[in-house]
Design a protein around this motif. Sequence first.
Motif, PDB file in Angstrom:
ATOM      1  N   CYS A   1       0.819  -1.211   0.000  1.00 36.78           N
ATOM      2  CA  CYS A   1       0.000   0.000   0.000  1.00 36.78           C
ATOM      3  C   CYS A   1       0.852   1.261   0.000  1.00 36.78           C
ATOM      4  O   CYS A   1       0.414   2.297   0.488  1.00 36.78           O
ATOM      5  N   ALA A   2       2.032   1.179  -0.490  1.00 38.85           N
ATOM      6  CA  ALA A   2       2.893   2.358  -0.528  1.00 38.85           C
ATOM      7  C   ALA A   2       2.320   3.347  -1.539  1.00 38.85           C
ATOM      8  O   ALA A   2       2.068   3.010  -2.691  1.00 38.85           O
ATOM      9  N   LEU A   3       2.088   4.547  -1.078  1.00 39.64           N
ATOM     10  CA  LEU A   3       1.515   5.590  -1.926  1.00 39.64           C
ATOM     11  C   LEU A   3       2.530   6.696  -2.126  1.00 39.64           C
ATOM     12  O   LEU A   3       3.340   6.982  -1.244  1.00 39.64           O
ATOM     13  N   SER A   4       2.443   7.333  -3.266  1.00 48.22           N
ATOM     14  CA  SER A   4       3.300   8.485  -3.495  1.00 48.22           C
ATOM     15  C   SER A   4       2.741   9.665  -2.698  1.00 48.22           C
ATOM     16  O   SER A   4       1.628   9.631  -2.192  1.00 48.22           O
ATOM     17  N   THR A   5       3.527  10.714  -2.612  1.00 45.79           N
ATOM     18  CA  THR A   5       3.098  11.898  -1.869  1.00 45.79           C
ATOM     19  C   THR A   5       1.842  12.505  -2.482  1.00 45.79           C
ATOM     20  O   THR A   5       0.919  12.900  -1.766  1.00 45.79           O
ATOM     21  N   LYS A   6       1.787  12.541  -3.783  1.00 47.04           N
ATOM     22  CA  LYS A   6       0.621  13.094  -4.470  1.00 47.04           C
ATOM     23  C   LYS A   6      -0.620  12.245  -4.189  1.00 47.04           C
ATOM     24  O   LYS A   6      -1.702  12.779  -3.930  1.00 47.04           O
ATOM     25  N   GLN A   7      -0.466  10.910  -4.220  1.00 46.63           N
ATOM     26  CA  GLN A   7      -1.594  10.025  -3.930  1.00 46.63           C
ATOM     27  C   GLN A   7      -2.056  10.169  -2.489  1.00 46.63           C
ATOM     28  O   GLN A   7      -3.256  10.124  -2.202  1.00 46.63           O
ATOM     29  N   ARG A   8      -1.111  10.355  -1.571  1.00 45.66           N
ATOM     30  CA  ARG A   8      -1.474  10.555  -0.168  1.00 45.66           C
ATOM     31  C   ARG A   8      -2.302  11.827   0.019  1.00 45.66           C
ATOM     32  O   ARG A   8      -3.290  11.838   0.736  1.00 45.66           O
ATOM     33  N   PHE A   9      -1.893  12.907  -0.623  1.00 39.02           N
ATOM     34  CA  PHE A   9      -2.642  14.165  -0.511  1.00 39.02           C
ATOM     35  C   PHE A   9      -4.020  14.045  -1.147  1.00 39.02           C
ATOM     36  O   PHE A   9      -5.000  14.573  -0.617  1.00 39.02           O
ATOM     37  N   TYR A  10      -4.103  13.365  -2.290  1.00 37.88           N
ATOM     38  CA  TYR A  10      -5.414  13.148  -2.906  1.00 37.88           C
ATOM     39  C   TYR A  10      -6.307  12.308  -1.992  1.00 37.88           C
ATOM     40  O   TYR A  10      -7.480  12.627  -1.806  1.00 37.88           O
ATOM     41  N   GLY A  11      -5.776  11.237  -1.440  1.00 39.00           N
ATOM     42  CA  GLY A  11      -6.552  10.399  -0.529  1.00 39.00           C
ATOM     43  C   GLY A  11      -7.008  11.174   0.692  1.00 39.00           C
ATOM     44  O   GLY A  11      -8.159  11.054   1.122  1.00 39.00           O
ATOM     45  N   PHE A  12      -6.103  11.975   1.245  1.00 42.09           N
ATOM     46  CA  PHE A  12      -6.445  12.814   2.392  1.00 42.09           C
ATOM     47  C   PHE A  12      -7.562  13.789   2.041  1.00 42.09           C
ATOM     48  O   PHE A  12      -8.548  13.907   2.759  1.00 42.09           O
ATOM     49  N   ALA A  13      -7.405  14.477   0.920  1.00 38.99           N
ATOM     50  CA  ALA A  13      -8.387  15.491   0.524  1.00 38.99           C
ATOM     51  C   ALA A  13      -9.746  14.855   0.242  1.00 38.99           C
ATOM     52  O   ALA A  13     -10.787  15.385   0.658  1.00 38.99           O
ATOM     53  N   ILE A  14      -9.757  13.734  -0.440  1.00 39.57           N
ATOM     54  CA  ILE A  14     -11.024  13.076  -0.772  1.00 39.57           C
ATOM     55  C   ILE A  14     -11.704  12.557   0.483  1.00 39.57           C
ATOM     56  O   ILE A  14     -12.911  12.763   0.686  1.00 39.57           O
ATOM     57  N   CYS A  15     -10.945  11.900   1.352  1.00 34.78           N
ATOM     58  CA  CYS A  15     -11.533  11.341   2.571  1.00 34.78           C
ATOM     59  C   CYS A  15     -12.003  12.450   3.515  1.00 34.78           C
ATOM     60  O   CYS A  15     -13.087  12.351   4.100  1.00 34.78           O
ATOM     61  N   LEU A  16     -11.230  13.505   3.647  1.00 35.96           N
ATOM     62  CA  LEU A  16     -11.624  14.627   4.496  1.00 35.96           C
ATOM     63  C   LEU A  16     -12.853  15.328   3.924  1.00 35.96           C
ATOM     64  O   LEU A  16     -13.790  15.660   4.654  1.00 35.96           O
ATOM     65  N   SER A  17     -12.875  15.537   2.615  1.00 33.78           N
ATOM     66  CA  SER A  17     -14.031  16.178   1.985  1.00 33.78           C
ATOM     67  C   SER A  17     -15.290  15.326   2.150  1.00 33.78           C
ATOM     68  O   SER A  17     -16.368  15.854   2.449  1.00 33.78           O
ATOM     69  N   ALA A  18     -15.155  14.032   1.960  1.00 37.62           N
ATOM     70  CA  ALA A  18     -16.302  13.131   2.131  1.00 37.62           C
ATOM     71  C   ALA A  18     -16.776  13.136   3.580  1.00 37.62           C
ATOM     72  O   ALA A  18     -17.985  13.145   3.853  1.00 37.62           O
ATOM     73  N   GLY A  19     -15.839  13.160   4.519  1.00 35.16           N
ATOM     74  CA  GLY A  19     -16.203  13.196   5.932  1.00 35.16           C
ATOM     75  C   GLY A  19     -16.912  14.476   6.317  1.00 35.16           C
ATOM     76  O   GLY A  19     -17.927  14.464   7.014  1.00 35.16           O
ATOM     77  N   LEU A  20     -16.388  15.606   5.847  1.00 31.74           N
ATOM     78  CA  LEU A  20     -17.018  16.892   6.153  1.00 31.74           C
ATOM     79  C   LEU A  20     -18.379  17.015   5.470  1.00 31.74           C
ATOM     80  O   LEU A  20     -19.335  17.534   6.063  1.00 31.74           O
ATOM     81  N   THR A  21     -18.473  16.518   4.243  1.00 28.92           N
ATOM     82  CA  THR A  21     -19.757  16.536   3.538  1.00 28.92           C
ATOM     83  C   THR A  21     -20.783  15.690   4.268  1.00 28.92           C
ATOM     84  O   THR A  21     -21.934  16.108   4.447  1.00 28.92           O
ATOM     85  N   CYS A  22     -20.369  14.518   4.691  1.00 30.77           N
ATOM     86  CA  CYS A  22     -21.275  13.624   5.419  1.00 30.77           C
ATOM     87  C   CYS A  22     -21.714  14.264   6.741  1.00 30.77           C
ATOM     88  O   CYS A  22     -22.884  14.180   7.120  1.00 30.77           O
ATOM     89  N   THR A  23     -20.786  14.911   7.419  1.00 34.69           N
ATOM     90  CA  THR A  23     -21.115  15.577   8.676  1.00 34.69           C
ATOM     91  C   THR A  23     -22.087  16.727   8.441  1.00 34.69           C
ATOM     92  O   THR A  23     -23.048  16.902   9.189  1.00 34.69           O
TER      93      THR A  23
END
Length: 175
Positions: free
Chosen positions: A42-64
């Motif tokens: 599951c090694a991710l590049s820095t760009k993939q990590r930021f995308y995953g963070f942004a998508i998961c955070l956005s989905a979490g905030l949207t759901c909230t």
Amino acid sequence: MDKMNQAIEKMKMLVGMEVEDEERAAEEERSLSFMEDLNQNCALSTKQRFYGFAICLSAGLTCTLLSMLVFFNPVKFGITFTLGNLMALGSTAFLIGPRRQVTMMLDPARIYATALYLASIIIALFCALYVRNKLLTLLAIILEFSGLIWYSLSYIPFARTMVSKVFMTCFDTEF
């Protein structure tokens, strides 16, 4: 292939090796290296990590935020609000990795904040799913939100101390 495995087992028995012990040792080795294999695969590049963070955070905030639309239905509200918080919490796993995040959550400096936050999540879900009382669910969500803030402050140096002192000075009244 099956005959080949049987032949190898017979050879091991002739040499004096125990077949079951070796299989058990191999199984233990596989179970011990699961986290290492997971981290390698599951090694991710820095760009993939930021995308995953942004998508998961956005989905979490949207759901909230969407949970506010179903505020008067305690089951839907409690589930969507808690799911949003969990997604927002999980988003940081993209930045630092799940293993390190769990280690940091169990750090002695923030173990109580983590326990408070996780307990408040359980209480909120219990009130929403089992009790189905709007007032208790609202109080549990307030507790969950407070637990989230206290847990988040544990990552900022001296933030909990500062907030505690501010509350003590604001509510320290003598009559």
